[in-house]
Design a protein around this motif. Structure first.
Motif, mmCIF file in Angstrom:
data_model
loop_
_atom_site.group_PDB
_atom_site.id
_atom_site.type_symbol
_atom_site.label_atom_id
_atom_site.label_comp_id
_atom_site.label_asym_id
_atom_site.label_seq_id
_atom_site.Cartn_x
_atom_site.Cartn_y
_atom_site.Cartn_z
ATOM 1 N N SER A 220 -7.851 -9.411 5.296
ATOM 2 C CA SER A 220 -8.365 -10.275 4.237
ATOM 3 C C SER A 220 -9.285 -9.440 3.349
ATOM 4 N N PHE A 221 -8.865 -9.232 2.123
ATOM 5 C CA PHE A 221 -9.544 -8.327 1.189
ATOM 6 C C PHE A 221 -10.718 -9.072 0.557
ATOM 7 N N LYS A 222 -11.945 -8.753 1.003
ATOM 8 C CA LYS A 222 -13.120 -9.510 0.589
ATOM 9 C C LYS A 222 -14.109 -8.727 -0.259
ATOM 10 N N TRP A 223 -13.986 -7.420 -0.300
ATOM 11 C CA TRP A 223 -14.946 -6.633 -1.084
ATOM 12 C C TRP A 223 -14.342 -5.290 -1.441
ATOM 13 N N GLY A 224 -14.682 -4.798 -2.639
ATOM 14 C CA GLY A 224 -14.381 -3.422 -2.997
ATOM 15 C C GLY A 224 -13.120 -3.229 -3.800
ATOM 16 N N VAL A 225 -12.674 -2.002 -3.819
ATOM 17 C CA VAL A 225 -11.397 -1.585 -4.380
ATOM 18 C C VAL A 225 -10.650 -0.855 -3.271
ATOM 19 N N TYR A 226 -9.388 -0.541 -3.499
ATOM 20 C CA TYR A 226 -8.602 0.098 -2.433
ATOM 21 C C TYR A 226 -9.192 1.440 -1.983
ATOM 22 N N LYS A 227 -9.867 2.136 -2.883
ATOM 23 C CA LYS A 227 -10.489 3.404 -2.489
ATOM 24 C C LYS A 227 -11.497 3.191 -1.363
ATOM 25 N N ASP A 228 -12.251 2.098 -1.433
ATOM 26 C CA ASP A 228 -13.204 1.791 -0.372
ATOM 27 C C ASP A 228 -12.489 1.576 0.960
ATOM 28 N N LEU A 229 -11.372 0.864 0.919
ATOM 29 C CA LEU A 229 -10.616 0.602 2.145
ATOM 30 C C LEU A 229 -9.997 1.889 2.686
ATOM 31 N N ALA A 230 -9.462 2.715 1.784
ATOM 32 C CA ALA A 230 -8.818 3.958 2.208
ATOM 33 C C ALA A 230 -9.807 4.868 2.930
ATOM 34 N N GLU A 231 -11.008 4.977 2.387
ATOM 35 C CA GLU A 231 -12.011 5.832 3.002
ATOM 36 C C GLU A 231 -12.488 5.268 4.335
ATOM 37 N N ARG A 232 -12.571 3.965 4.435
ATOM 38 C CA ARG A 232 -13.076 3.336 5.659
ATOM 39 C C ARG A 232 -12.048 3.368 6.782
ATOM 40 N N TYR A 233 -10.769 3.229 6.445
ATOM 41 C CA TYR A 233 -9.756 3.052 7.480
ATOM 42 C C TYR A 233 -8.795 4.235 7.631
ATOM 43 N N GLY A 234 -9.070 5.348 6.977
ATOM 44 C CA GLY A 234 -8.277 6.543 7.197
ATOM 45 C C GLY A 234 -6.871 6.479 6.652
ATOM 46 N N THR A 235 -6.764 6.096 5.377
ATOM 47 C CA THR A 235 -5.452 6.023 4.739
ATOM 48 C C THR A 235 -5.609 6.439 3.277
ATOM 49 N N THR A 236 -4.648 6.112 2.434
ATOM 50 C CA THR A 236 -4.735 6.434 1.015
ATOM 51 C C THR A 236 -4.535 5.172 0.181
ATOM 52 N N VAL A 237 -5.020 5.224 -1.041
ATOM 53 C CA VAL A 237 -4.861 4.096 -1.966
ATOM 54 C C VAL A 237 -3.385 3.793 -2.182
ATOM 55 N N GLY A 238 -2.585 4.840 -2.361
ATOM 56 C CA GLY A 238 -1.160 4.641 -2.615
ATOM 57 C C GLY A 238 -0.451 3.946 -1.475
ATOM 58 N N GLN A 239 -0.803 4.283 -0.233
ATOM 59 C CA GLN A 239 -0.139 3.659 0.914
ATOM 60 C C GLN A 239 -0.509 2.183 1.044
ATOM 61 N N ILE A 240 -1.754 1.834 0.712
ATOM 62 C CA ILE A 240 -2.124 0.417 0.711
ATOM 63 C C ILE A 240 -1.324 -0.318 -0.360
ATOM 64 N N MET A 241 -1.186 0.292 -1.533
ATOM 65 C CA MET A 241 -0.398 -0.316 -2.601
ATOM 66 C C MET A 241 1.061 -0.503 -2.187
ATOM 67 N N MET A 242 1.593 0.439 -1.424
ATOM 68 C CA MET A 242 2.994 0.368 -1.010
ATOM 69 C C MET A 242 3.254 -0.808 -0.068
ATOM 70 N N LEU A 243 2.236 -1.208 0.702
ATOM 71 C CA LEU A 243 2.411 -2.320 1.638
ATOM 72 C C LEU A 243 2.240 -3.680 0.973
ATOM 73 N N SER A 244 1.572 -3.713 -0.179
ATOM 74 C CA SER A 244 1.423 -4.966 -0.938
ATOM 75 C C SER A 244 1.776 -4.677 -2.388
ATOM 76 N N PRO A 245 3.065 -4.433 -2.664
ATOM 77 C CA PRO A 245 3.466 -3.859 -3.958
ATOM 78 C C PRO A 245 3.241 -4.754 -5.167
ATOM 79 N N THR A 246 3.086 -6.063 -4.985
ATOM 80 C CA THR A 246 2.915 -6.937 -6.147
ATOM 81 C C THR A 246 1.446 -7.275 -6.402
ATOM 82 N N TYR A 247 0.542 -6.730 -5.608
ATOM 83 C CA TYR A 247 -0.880 -7.042 -5.785
ATOM 84 C C TYR A 247 -1.569 -5.936 -6.578
ATOM 85 N N ASN A 248 -2.308 -6.336 -7.628
ATOM 86 C CA ASN A 248 -3.109 -5.392 -8.403
ATOM 87 C C ASN A 248 -4.596 -5.758 -8.417
ATOM 88 N N TYR A 249 -4.902 -7.053 -8.489
ATOM 89 C CA TYR A 249 -6.288 -7.493 -8.564
ATOM 90 C C TYR A 249 -6.336 -9.003 -8.352
#
Length: 236
Positions: free
Chosen positions: A176-205
């Motif tokens: 459940s995305f409650k705060w930040g931008v994908y960069k914050d999530l990528a740094e916290r969970y050991g992944t990349t912004v692009g990979q998060i985008m690939m799993l939810s391809p229709t979500y931008n904001y």
């Protein structure tokens, strides 16, 4: 004597910096700030989130996090709207930007394999979001695209096959995305912004998550993406 002079110089430099910071803080009259929260509509093609930040006198990262953006560099479409947060004395225009610092990897860890292009995408932008070299992304398809330009704008809605390291893995979890931008999530969970985008391809904001009756968007999150061996092959 030289050591004493050096210490004196450093002390003076610190003092002047502290004074400058204090004066900067004093010049910001918080009572004069625009504390409204309102919707800003995109009416002209080519408007960027950076343009919105400049026009509304907000920080681009403040706008990005208030709208739970995937990436503030994604070009908005005409008709989209963003929530404009209250002004602050110290607008943030830096911390949400993905830094391009010597990408050397030629494949992603764990997947997924297909990236769905969004408005304003180029091979260069996508590779930065995936933290891989631009050349590896351009040449990563079945037949490769060696003649493609790194900075040509790509059509929206095109699937690109991303080179994947093998063996490697990510743990995929609902989130459940409650705060930040994908960069914050990528740094916290050991992944990349692009990979998060690939799993939810229709979500931008989301411009409604923090409004009355709004809900936080559910996304899928790749966690702890890592190689499983020192010897890897590239799946293209």
């Amino acid at each position: 004597m030289r050591g004493f002079l050096a210490a004196t110089f450093l002390a003076a430099t610190f003092f002047h910096s502290l004074v400058a910071f204090s004066l900067g803080a004093a010049t910001c009259n918080s009572s004069a700030l625009d504390t409204r929260t309102y919707l800003y509509n995109i009416t002209e093609e080519g408007t960027t989130v950076f343009d919105v930040a400049r026009i509304t006198k907000r920080g681009v990262c403040d706008i990005g996090r208030h709208n739970l953006m995937a990436d503030v560099t994604i070009l908005p479409n005409v008709g989209e709207s963003f929530i404009i947060p209250p002004q602050t004395c110290y607008p943030d225009n830096e911390s949400c930007l993905i830094k391009d610092e010597g990408r050397t990897r030629t494949c992603i860890y764990g997947g997924p394999r297909l990236y769905y292009t969004v408005n304003g995408d180029t091979y260069e932008k996508i590779a930065i979001r995936l933290n891989i070299t631009t050349e590896s992304l351009i040449n990563g398809g079945p037949s490769g695209s060696p003649s493609a330009s790194a900075n040509d704008t790509l059509p929206v809605g095109q699937f690109l096959k991303v080179p994947q390291c093998s063996p490697s893995q990510c743990v995929i979890q609902p989130y459940s995305f409650k705060w930040g931008v994908y960069k914050d999530l990528a740094e916290r969970y050991g992944t990349t912004v692009g990979q998060i985008m690939m799993l939810s391809p229709t979500y931008n904001y989301s411009s409604v998550a923090f409004s009355s009756g709004g809900t936080f968007p559910p996304i899928s999150l790749p966690i702890n993406c890592t190689a499983l061996s020192k010897n890897i092959t590239i799946l293209s």
